[in-house]
Design a protein around this motif. Structure first.
Motif, PDB file in Angstrom:
ATOM      1  N   MET A   1       0.844  -1.203   0.000  1.00  0.00           N
ATOM      2  CA  MET A   1       0.000   0.000   0.000  1.00  0.00           C
ATOM      3  C   MET A   1       0.880   1.254   0.000  1.00  0.00           C
ATOM      4  N   ILE A   2       0.668   2.127  -1.005  1.00  0.00           N
ATOM      5  CA  ILE A   2       1.458   3.349  -1.118  1.00  0.00           C
ATOM      6  C   ILE A   2       0.843   4.434  -0.235  1.00  0.00           C
ATOM      7  N   LYS A   3       1.648   4.971   0.665  1.00  0.00           N
ATOM      8  CA  LYS A   3       1.191   6.024   1.567  1.00  0.00           C
ATOM      9  C   LYS A   3       1.751   7.360   1.088  1.00  0.00           C
ATOM     10  N   ASP A   4       0.991   8.030   0.268  1.00  0.00           N
ATOM     11  CA  ASP A   4       1.389   9.329  -0.273  1.00  0.00           C
ATOM     12  C   ASP A   4       0.103  10.094  -0.550  1.00  0.00           C
ATOM     13  N   LYS A   5      -0.205  11.061   0.300  1.00  0.00           N
ATOM     14  CA  LYS A   5      -1.491  11.761   0.228  1.00  0.00           C
ATOM     15  C   LYS A   5      -1.667  12.513  -1.078  1.00  0.00           C
ATOM     16  N   LEU A   6      -0.613  13.182  -1.549  1.00  0.00           N
ATOM     17  CA  LEU A   6      -0.707  13.926  -2.800  1.00  0.00           C
ATOM     18  C   LEU A   6      -1.003  12.977  -3.961  1.00  0.00           C
ATOM     19  N   PHE A   7      -0.295  11.868  -4.001  1.00  0.00           N
ATOM     20  CA  PHE A   7      -0.506  10.850  -5.030  1.00  0.00           C
ATOM     21  C   PHE A   7      -1.940  10.336  -4.981  1.00  0.00           C
ATOM     22  N   GLU A   8      -2.428  10.029  -3.793  1.00  0.00           N
ATOM     23  CA  GLU A   8      -3.790   9.513  -3.634  1.00  0.00           C
ATOM     24  C   GLU A   8      -4.824  10.534  -4.102  1.00  0.00           C
ATOM     25  N   ASN A   9      -4.596  11.802  -3.787  1.00  0.00           N
ATOM     26  CA  ASN A   9      -5.544  12.842  -4.193  1.00  0.00           C
ATOM     27  C   ASN A   9      -5.608  12.974  -5.713  1.00  0.00           C
ATOM     28  N   TYR A  10      -4.452  12.938  -6.355  1.00  0.00           N
ATOM     29  CA  TYR A  10      -4.419  13.037  -7.815  1.00  0.00           C
ATOM     30  C   TYR A  10      -5.112  11.858  -8.476  1.00  0.00           C
ATOM     31  N   LEU A  11      -4.990  10.676  -7.893  1.00  0.00           N
ATOM     32  CA  LEU A  11      -5.617   9.499  -8.485  1.00  0.00           C
ATOM     33  C   LEU A  11      -7.137   9.617  -8.538  1.00  0.00           C
ATOM     34  N   ASN A  12      -7.699  10.478  -7.706  1.00  0.00           N
ATOM     35  CA  ASN A  12      -9.159  10.675  -7.721  1.00  0.00           C
ATOM     36  C   ASN A  12      -9.648  11.302  -9.017  1.00  0.00           C
ATOM     37  N   ASP A  13      -8.725  11.860  -9.812  1.00  0.00           N
ATOM     38  CA  ASP A  13      -9.131  12.457 -11.086  1.00  0.00           C
ATOM     39  C   ASP A  13      -9.642  11.410 -12.068  1.00  0.00           C
ATOM     40  N   ILE A  14      -9.419  10.141 -11.787  1.00  0.00           N
ATOM     41  CA  ILE A  14      -9.963   9.075 -12.615  1.00  0.00           C
ATOM     42  C   ILE A  14     -11.497   9.123 -12.613  1.00  0.00           C
ATOM     43  N   ASN A  15     -12.066   9.736 -11.582  1.00  0.00           N
ATOM     44  CA  ASN A  15     -13.525   9.785 -11.428  1.00  0.00           C
ATOM     45  C   ASN A  15     -14.163  10.998 -12.105  1.00  0.00           C
ATOM     46  N   GLN A  16     -13.342  11.878 -12.650  1.00  0.00           N
ATOM     47  CA  GLN A  16     -13.884  13.053 -13.334  1.00  0.00           C
ATOM     48  C   GLN A  16     -14.588  12.638 -14.633  1.00  0.00           C
ATOM     49  N   THR A  17     -15.668  13.303 -14.949  1.00  0.00           N
ATOM     50  CA  THR A  17     -16.443  12.989 -16.149  1.00  0.00           C
ATOM     51  C   THR A  17     -15.686  13.392 -17.407  1.00  0.00           C
ATOM     52  N   PHE A  18     -15.675  12.484 -18.383  1.00  0.00           N
ATOM     53  CA  PHE A  18     -15.130  12.787 -19.708  1.00  0.00           C
ATOM     54  C   PHE A  18     -16.235  12.554 -20.716  1.00  0.00           C
ATOM     55  N   GLU A  19     -16.490  13.575 -21.570  1.00  0.00           N
ATOM     56  CA  GLU A  19     -17.601  13.487 -22.516  1.00  0.00           C
ATOM     57  C   GLU A  19     -17.169  13.974 -23.884  1.00  0.00           C
ATOM     58  N   GLY A  20     -17.653  13.270 -24.924  1.00  0.00           N
ATOM     59  CA  GLY A  20     -17.299  13.662 -26.278  1.00  0.00           C
ATOM     60  C   GLY A  20     -15.801  13.507 -26.483  1.00  0.00           C
ATOM     61  N   TRP A  21     -15.158  14.587 -26.884  1.00  0.00           N
ATOM     62  CA  TRP A  21     -13.706  14.584 -27.065  1.00  0.00           C
ATOM     63  C   TRP A  21     -13.152  15.861 -26.450  1.00  0.00           C
ATOM     64  N   ASP A  22     -13.541  16.096 -25.199  1.00  0.00           N
ATOM     65  CA  ASP A  22     -13.244  17.340 -24.508  1.00  0.00           C
ATOM     66  C   ASP A  22     -12.263  17.080 -23.373  1.00  0.00           C
ATOM     67  N   PHE A  23     -11.012  17.503 -23.574  1.00  0.00           N
ATOM     68  CA  PHE A  23      -9.965  17.317 -22.569  1.00  0.00           C
ATOM     69  C   PHE A  23      -9.724  18.576 -21.741  1.00  0.00           C
ATOM     70  N   SER A  24     -10.672  19.500 -21.761  1.00  0.00           N
ATOM     71  CA  SER A  24     -10.444  20.798 -21.128  1.00  0.00           C
ATOM     72  C   SER A  24     -10.172  20.702 -19.632  1.00  0.00           C
ATOM     73  N   PHE A  25     -10.637  19.643 -18.971  1.00  0.00           N
ATOM     74  CA  PHE A  25     -10.377  19.485 -17.538  1.00  0.00           C
ATOM     75  C   PHE A  25      -8.884  19.503 -17.240  1.00  0.00           C
ATOM     76  N   VAL A  26      -8.074  18.965 -18.156  1.00  0.00           N
ATOM     77  CA  VAL A  26      -6.621  18.965 -17.930  1.00  0.00           C
ATOM     78  C   VAL A  26      -5.876  19.918 -18.862  1.00  0.00           C
ATOM     79  N   THR A  27      -6.447  20.234 -20.040  1.00  0.00           N
ATOM     80  CA  THR A  27      -5.727  21.121 -20.954  1.00  0.00           C
ATOM     81  C   THR A  27      -5.926  22.597 -20.617  1.00  0.00           C
ATOM     82  N   GLU A  28      -7.150  22.960 -20.269  1.00  0.00           N
ATOM     83  CA  GLU A  28      -7.416  24.368 -19.972  1.00  0.00           C
ATOM     84  C   GLU A  28      -6.759  24.820 -18.674  1.00  0.00           C
ATOM     85  N   THR A  29      -6.431  23.884 -17.816  1.00  0.00           N
ATOM     86  CA  THR A  29      -5.731  24.206 -16.575  1.00  0.00           C
ATOM     87  C   THR A  29      -4.217  24.067 -16.732  1.00  0.00           C
TER      88      THR A  29
END
Length: 253
Positions: A1-29
């Motif tokens: 088990m990897i104990k790294d809070k920052l790493f764990e928080n970033y992994l939650n982005d797997i749950n973000q909605t992706f629709e069509g062909w819109d990568f703005s969640f990561v490109t616009e930021t």
């Protein structure tokens, strides 16, 4: 088990909605950035769209890209094979006069012989034989393709095999297939621009959006490899992978 809070928080982005062909969640930021190509697919196809009477856009996704290429010719059709995108494309494109067709068999297209003056294709499969059938004499086919070596470093570092089905998909082989079916190549280019990820969350979001890169991708399965990427980003500030892109413009002789 990897104990790294920052790493764990970033992994939650797997749950973000992706629709069509819109990568703005990561490109616009700015969390995912791409090195520029020496060509613009949009700048090449847009003037041609305005000079033809009929056209087909193959693999329109959610219609995001096509919707920005107006004005359209009198007859325009867009196809999409990925079922979740079909209704998205219909909502966006049909009010603009574009008929959206869901594809079931991409090797047997539901169109008439010599139906289109122009066929455009951005990152979508095509059959050279079917292209020849549905494209009118003196018609043009323009495609920007993702090559078989695309972002191979992602697969290498997280421990996933490349998709060998497309490993040899490159400019040379694509040109050969078109020429064998009666096309004359008028423009061709191939490049390997950098795609840069600034955090591991951007990478897991990307891998969820494009499941063909790592077909069996799950965070738990590739946890150790993902953590290696995370540590690399923490050391140098980013993780780079080479994209593989090629461009072809072809005409029926």
């Amino acid at each position: 088990m990897i104990k790294d809070k920052l790493f764990e928080n970033y992994l939650n982005d797997i749950n973000q909605t992706f629709e069509g062909w819109d990568f703005s969640f990561v490109t616009e930021t700015g969390r995912l950035q791409n090195e520029l190509l020496s060509w613009s697919y949009g700048s090449i196809v847009r003037p041609l769209i305005q000079t033809v009477n009929s056209m087909l856009d193959m693999g329109t996704g959610g219609g995001e890209f096509l919707s920005m290429l107006r004005p359209f010719p009198k007859s325009i059709i867009a196809t999409e094979a990925y079922k979740p995108n079909v209704s998205i494309a219909q909502r966006r494109l049909e009010p603009l006069g574009v008929k959206v067709v869901e594809l079931v068999d991409e090797d047997n297209l539901p169109f008439e012989t010599a139906q289109f003056d122009l066929i455009i294709n951005r990152h979508e499969y095509y059959s050279p034989k079917e292209l020849r059938r549905i494209l009118a004499d003196n018609g043009s086919f323009i495609t920007q393709q993702v090559g078989g070596l695309d972002c191979s470093r992602i697969n290498e570092i997280i421990g996933s095999d490349l998709n060998h089905e497309y490993f040899n998909w490159n400019l040379k082989n694509a040109v050969g297939g078109l020429e064998q079916n009666g096309f004359r190549i008028t423009l061709m280019k191939e490049e390997f621009p950098i795609q840069r990820f600034f955090d591991i969350g951007a990478l897991v979001y990307y891998l969820k959006a494009i499941p063909w890169q790592v077909p069996d991708f799950r965070v738990d399965k590739y946890m150790d490899g993902l953590y290696q990427v995370h540590k690399l980003i923490q050391r140098q500030g980013y993780f780079d992978a080479k994209q593989h892109r090629f461009l072809i413009k072809a005409e029926l002789t």
